[in-house]
Design a protein around this motif. Structure first.
Motif, PDB file in Angstrom:
ATOM      1  N   ALA A  21      14.286   1.552   2.573  1.00 13.10           N
ATOM      2  CA  ALA A  21      13.830   0.656   3.638  1.00 13.10           C
ATOM      3  C   ALA A  21      13.774   1.379   4.971  1.00 13.10           C
ATOM      4  O   ALA A  21      12.799   1.260   5.724  1.00 13.10           O
ATOM      5  N   ARG A  22      14.814   2.158   5.270  1.00 13.94           N
ATOM      6  CA  ARG A  22      14.822   2.897   6.535  1.00 13.94           C
ATOM      7  C   ARG A  22      13.750   3.978   6.535  1.00 13.94           C
ATOM      8  O   ARG A  22      13.129   4.242   7.580  1.00 13.94           O
ATOM      9  N   THR A  23      13.530   4.605   5.389  1.00 16.35           N
ATOM     10  CA  THR A  23      12.477   5.621   5.304  1.00 16.35           C
ATOM     11  C   THR A  23      11.119   5.012   5.613  1.00 16.35           C
ATOM     12  O   THR A  23      10.302   5.613   6.324  1.00 16.35           O
ATOM     13  N   PHE A  24      10.892   3.818   5.099  1.00 10.89           N
ATOM     14  CA  PHE A  24       9.593   3.173   5.350  1.00 10.89           C
ATOM     15  C   PHE A  24       9.439   2.803   6.822  1.00 10.89           C
ATOM     16  O   PHE A  24       8.431   3.146   7.458  1.00 10.89           O
ATOM     17  N   PHE A  25      10.422   2.089   7.375  1.00  9.96           N
ATOM     18  CA  PHE A  25      10.285   1.587   8.738  1.00  9.96           C
ATOM     19  C   PHE A  25      10.433   2.672   9.801  1.00  9.96           C
ATOM     20  O   PHE A  25       9.827   2.570  10.879  1.00  9.96           O
ATOM     21  N   SER A  26      11.219   3.717   9.528  1.00  8.61           N
ATOM     22  CA  SER A  26      11.457   4.745  10.544  1.00  8.61           C
ATOM     23  C   SER A  26      10.522   5.939  10.426  1.00  8.61           C
ATOM     24  O   SER A  26      10.207   6.574  11.436  1.00  8.61           O
ATOM     25  N   VAL A  27      10.086   6.254   9.207  1.00  8.98           N
ATOM     26  CA  VAL A  27       9.266   7.445   9.001  1.00  8.98           C
ATOM     27  C   VAL A  27       7.825   7.082   8.674  1.00  8.98           C
ATOM     28  O   VAL A  27       6.881   7.546   9.324  1.00  8.98           O
ATOM     29  N   ALA A  28       7.631   6.239   7.665  1.00 10.44           N
ATOM     30  CA  ALA A  28       6.275   5.974   7.182  1.00 10.44           C
ATOM     31  C   ALA A  28       5.495   5.035   8.100  1.00 10.44           C
ATOM     32  O   ALA A  28       4.321   5.290   8.405  1.00 10.44           O
ATOM     33  N   LEU A  29       6.126   3.960   8.551  1.00  7.82           N
ATOM     34  CA  LEU A  29       5.387   2.953   9.321  1.00  7.82           C
ATOM     35  C   LEU A  29       4.778   3.512  10.609  1.00  7.82           C
ATOM     36  O   LEU A  29       3.631   3.181  10.933  1.00  7.82           O
TER      37      LEU A  29
ATOM     38  N   GLY B 299       0.811  -1.213   0.000  1.00  5.20           N
ATOM     39  CA  GLY B 299       0.000   0.000   0.000  1.00  5.20           C
ATOM     40  C   GLY B 299       0.845   1.263   0.000  1.00  5.20           C
ATOM     41  O   GLY B 299       0.542   2.235  -0.706  1.00  5.20           O
ATOM     42  N   TYR B 300       1.920   1.245   0.775  1.00  2.04           N
ATOM     43  CA  TYR B 300       2.837   2.397   0.801  1.00  2.04           C
ATOM     44  C   TYR B 300       3.493   2.576  -0.562  1.00  2.04           C
ATOM     45  O   TYR B 300       3.604   3.704  -1.065  1.00  2.04           O
ATOM     46  N   GLY B 301       3.933   1.498  -1.157  1.00  2.00           N
ATOM     47  CA  GLY B 301       4.582   1.599  -2.461  1.00  2.00           C
ATOM     48  C   GLY B 301       3.651   2.113  -3.541  1.00  2.00           C
ATOM     49  O   GLY B 301       4.035   2.957  -4.364  1.00  2.00           O
ATOM     50  N   LEU B 302       2.412   1.636  -3.544  1.00  2.00           N
ATOM     51  CA  LEU B 302       1.458   2.084  -4.555  1.00  2.00           C
ATOM     52  C   LEU B 302       1.045   3.534  -4.343  1.00  2.00           C
ATOM     53  O   LEU B 302       0.735   4.246  -5.300  1.00  2.00           O
ATOM     54  N   ALA B 303       1.028   3.969  -3.092  1.00  2.00           N
ATOM     55  CA  ALA B 303       0.589   5.329  -2.799  1.00  2.00           C
ATOM     56  C   ALA B 303       1.680   6.365  -3.023  1.00  2.00           C
ATOM     57  O   ALA B 303       1.384   7.505  -3.394  1.00  2.00           O
ATOM     58  N   LYS B 304       2.942   5.990  -2.825  1.00  2.00           N
ATOM     59  CA  LYS B 304       4.021   6.985  -2.803  1.00  2.00           C
ATOM     60  C   LYS B 304       5.015   6.852  -3.955  1.00  2.00           C
ATOM     61  O   LYS B 304       5.930   7.673  -4.052  1.00  2.00           O
ATOM     62  N   PHE B 305       4.868   5.850  -4.799  1.00  2.00           N
ATOM     63  CA  PHE B 305       5.774   5.694  -5.935  1.00  2.00           C
ATOM     64  C   PHE B 305       4.956   5.680  -7.221  1.00  2.00           C
ATOM     65  O   PHE B 305       3.919   5.010  -7.305  1.00  2.00           O
TER      66      PHE B 305
ATOM     67  N   LEU C  97       3.639   6.453  11.099  1.00  2.00           N
ATOM     68  CA  LEU C  97       2.483   7.243  10.694  1.00  2.00           C
ATOM     69  C   LEU C  97       1.336   6.371  10.199  1.00  2.00           C
ATOM     70  O   LEU C  97       0.177   6.793  10.213  1.00  2.00           O
ATOM     71  N   LEU C  98       1.660   5.166   9.763  1.00  2.00           N
ATOM     72  CA  LEU C  98       0.639   4.240   9.278  1.00  2.00           C
ATOM     73  C   LEU C  98       0.053   3.390  10.394  1.00  2.00           C
ATOM     74  O   LEU C  98      -0.688   2.444  10.109  1.00  2.00           O
ATOM     75  N   GLY C  99       0.383   3.726  11.655  1.00  2.00           N
ATOM     76  CA  GLY C  99      -0.044   2.906  12.781  1.00  2.00           C
ATOM     77  C   GLY C  99      -1.531   2.612  12.835  1.00  2.00           C
ATOM     78  O   GLY C  99      -1.940   1.450  12.904  1.00  2.00           O
ATOM     79  N   PRO C 100      -2.414   3.628  12.808  1.00  2.00           N
ATOM     80  CA  PRO C 100      -3.854   3.334  12.884  1.00  2.00           C
ATOM     81  C   PRO C 100      -4.346   2.438  11.757  1.00  2.00           C
ATOM     82  O   PRO C 100      -5.125   1.516  11.980  1.00  2.00           O
ATOM     83  N   GLY C 101      -3.901   2.712  10.531  1.00  2.00           N
ATOM     84  CA  GLY C 101      -4.312   1.867   9.412  1.00  2.00           C
ATOM     85  C   GLY C 101      -3.766   0.466   9.524  1.00  2.00           C
ATOM     86  O   GLY C 101      -4.457  -0.513   9.217  1.00  2.00           O
ATOM     87  N   THR C 102      -2.516   0.339   9.969  1.00  2.00           N
ATOM     88  CA  THR C 102      -1.909  -0.981  10.119  1.00  2.00           C
ATOM     89  C   THR C 102      -2.637  -1.807  11.172  1.00  2.00           C
ATOM     90  O   THR C 102      -2.896  -3.000  10.977  1.00  2.00           O
ATOM     91  N   VAL C 103      -2.981  -1.176  12.296  1.00  2.00           N
ATOM     92  CA  VAL C 103      -3.709  -1.886  13.344  1.00  2.00           C
ATOM     93  C   VAL C 103      -5.088  -2.314  12.855  1.00  2.00           C
ATOM     94  O   VAL C 103      -5.562  -3.419  13.151  1.00  2.00           O
TER      95      VAL C 103
ATOM     96  N   TRP D  84      -3.404   1.333   1.029  1.00  2.00           N
ATOM     97  CA  TRP D  84      -3.127   2.220  -0.099  1.00  2.00           C
ATOM     98  C   TRP D  84      -3.803   3.579   0.113  1.00  2.00           C
ATOM     99  O   TRP D  84      -3.161   4.633   0.038  1.00  2.00           O
ATOM    100  N   THR D  85      -5.094   3.544   0.377  1.00  2.00           N
ATOM    101  CA  THR D  85      -5.828   4.797   0.560  1.00  2.00           C
ATOM    102  C   THR D  85      -5.389   5.534   1.820  1.00  2.00           C
ATOM    103  O   THR D  85      -5.364   6.766   1.851  1.00  2.00           O
ATOM    104  N   PHE D  86      -5.027   4.799   2.871  1.00  2.00           N
ATOM    105  CA  PHE D  86      -4.605   5.439   4.111  1.00  2.00           C
ATOM    106  C   PHE D  86      -3.226   6.073   3.956  1.00  2.00           C
ATOM    107  O   PHE D  86      -2.996   7.202   4.419  1.00  2.00           O
ATOM    108  N   ALA D  87      -2.297   5.369   3.315  1.00  2.00           N
ATOM    109  CA  ALA D  87      -0.939   5.892   3.164  1.00  2.00           C
ATOM    110  C   ALA D  87      -0.897   7.117   2.273  1.00  2.00           C
ATOM    111  O   ALA D  87      -0.020   7.984   2.430  1.00  2.00           O
ATOM    112  N   ARG D  88      -1.833   7.221   1.364  1.00  2.00           N
ATOM    113  CA  ARG D  88      -1.833   8.359   0.442  1.00  2.00           C
ATOM    114  C   ARG D  88      -1.973   9.689   1.174  1.00  2.00           C
ATOM    115  O   ARG D  88      -1.387  10.706   0.764  1.00  2.00           O
ATOM    116  N   ASP D  89      -2.732   9.710   2.270  1.00  2.00           N
ATOM    117  CA  ASP D  89      -2.944  10.955   3.015  1.00  2.00           C
ATOM    118  C   ASP D  89      -2.196  11.001   4.342  1.00  2.00           C
ATOM    119  O   ASP D  89      -1.905  12.083   4.849  1.00  2.00           O
ATOM    120  N   ALA D  90      -1.892   9.839   4.901  1.00  2.00           N
ATOM    121  CA  ALA D  90      -1.286   9.813   6.239  1.00  2.00           C
ATOM    122  C   ALA D  90       0.211  10.095   6.214  1.00  2.00           C
ATOM    123  O   ALA D  90       0.770  10.531   7.222  1.00  2.00           O
TER     124      ALA D  90
END
Length: 281
Positions: free
Chosen positions: A180-188, A93-99, A190-196, A157-163
């Motif tokens: 990889a570090r950007t995803f796990f340290s920065v994006a993930l 979802g992160y990849g589709l939303a941000k790349f 912020l994606l906490g509510p959607g991931t849960v 996908w929809t959550f990462a696009r705005d979160a």
């Protein structure tokens, strides 16, 4: 301004609450009864003999303790299947939303189409494929299909696009962070509510999965709780089978306890607005 109170809405909410809680109340009450007490007492009230502890002990001891094995199997399927599906959904979802890449629109169409296809329609083709691979009647026959979560992917996908603001990602890349570090340290984070949310959906779907194990598994040692309790229930209509309705009810109660605990523990992560103020406009 004080909000208006609607008597009709309150009454309808109360009816929905009763409808939702009544099966749970019935389960709790009848888990305290013996086999004889189930038929000699009112279904929505306790019998004279409170036998919950004895029923729990008998449930774990019956048939050489197979219930404990089913519980461990279910935990394995949930940790590997639901956990893996959540991680893959977050990554994809992160990849589709941000790349931006060629064919992203086609991927979106495939995901939407996959959401519309019921899982039961794919059960038989999945069984035939796993049989040819020699993976039927193994834990992999349950774990691997559980890793695919089209709805979870669409939700992430929809959550990462705005979160996840693009400015934060660019700042991390300018500072020299790898993708990889950007995803796990920065994006993930912020994606906490959607991931849960996706995790809970996947946990419930995997925990309650019945049809896929029914066609994939023959060895009772690999049954999940849903299929195992169903076999206990069917013993009542089998010639010479044991009638253990009290154990089926108690086992069903024990089965939903981890789900309730998961919701209570993870609900605090359902927060919105985590990125508020993180980017200066």
């Amino acid at each position: 301004m004080r909000a208006r109170r609607s008597v009709t809405l309150t009454a309808l909410t109360g009816l929905v609450l009763v409808y939702a809680l009544l099966p749970l109340v019935w389960l709790v009450v009848n888990a305290t009864k013996t086999q004889e007490g189930l038929f000699d007492s009112f279904g929505l009230w306790f019998a004279g003999d409170f036998h919950l502890g004895g029923n729990i002990a008998d449930t774990f001891a019956y048939d050489h303790g197979i219930f404990g094995r089913w519980l461990l199997n279910t935990l394995l399927y949930v940790v590997a299947g639901a956990g893996g599906a959540t991680l893959l959904a977050a990554l994809a979802g992160y990849g589709l939303a941000k790349f931006d890449f060629p064919g992203r629109g086609g991927v979106f169409a495939v995901v939407i189409g996959a959401v519309a296809v019921p899982g039961t329609a794919l059960a038989v083709p999945t069984f035939l494929m796993f049989s040819q691979l020699g993976l039927a009647n193994t834990p992999w026959a349950i774990i691997v299909p559980s890793l695919v979560s089209p709805f979870g992917l669409y939700l992430m996908w929809t959550f990462a696009r705005d979160a996840v603001p693009d400015e934060l990602l660019e700042s991390a890349r300018v500072d020299g962070a790898s993708e990889a570090r950007t995803f796990f340290s920065v994006a993930l984070p912020l994606l906490g509510p959607g991931t849960v949310t996706v995790l809970l959906f996947n946990v419930v779907a995997t925990w309650n999965n019945y049809f896929l194990p029914l066609i994939m598994l023959k060895d009772p040692d690999w049954y999940p709780l849903t299929l195992g309790l169903s076999t206990w229930n069917q013993q009542a209509i089998t010639a010479g089978g044991d009638v253990v309705f009290n154990l089926v009810i108690t086992g069903s109660l024990l089965t939903i306890v981890p789900l309730i605990a998961a919701f209570l523990l993870l609900q605090r992560y359902w927060r919105s607005g985590l990125t508020a103020g993180s980017v200066k406009e």
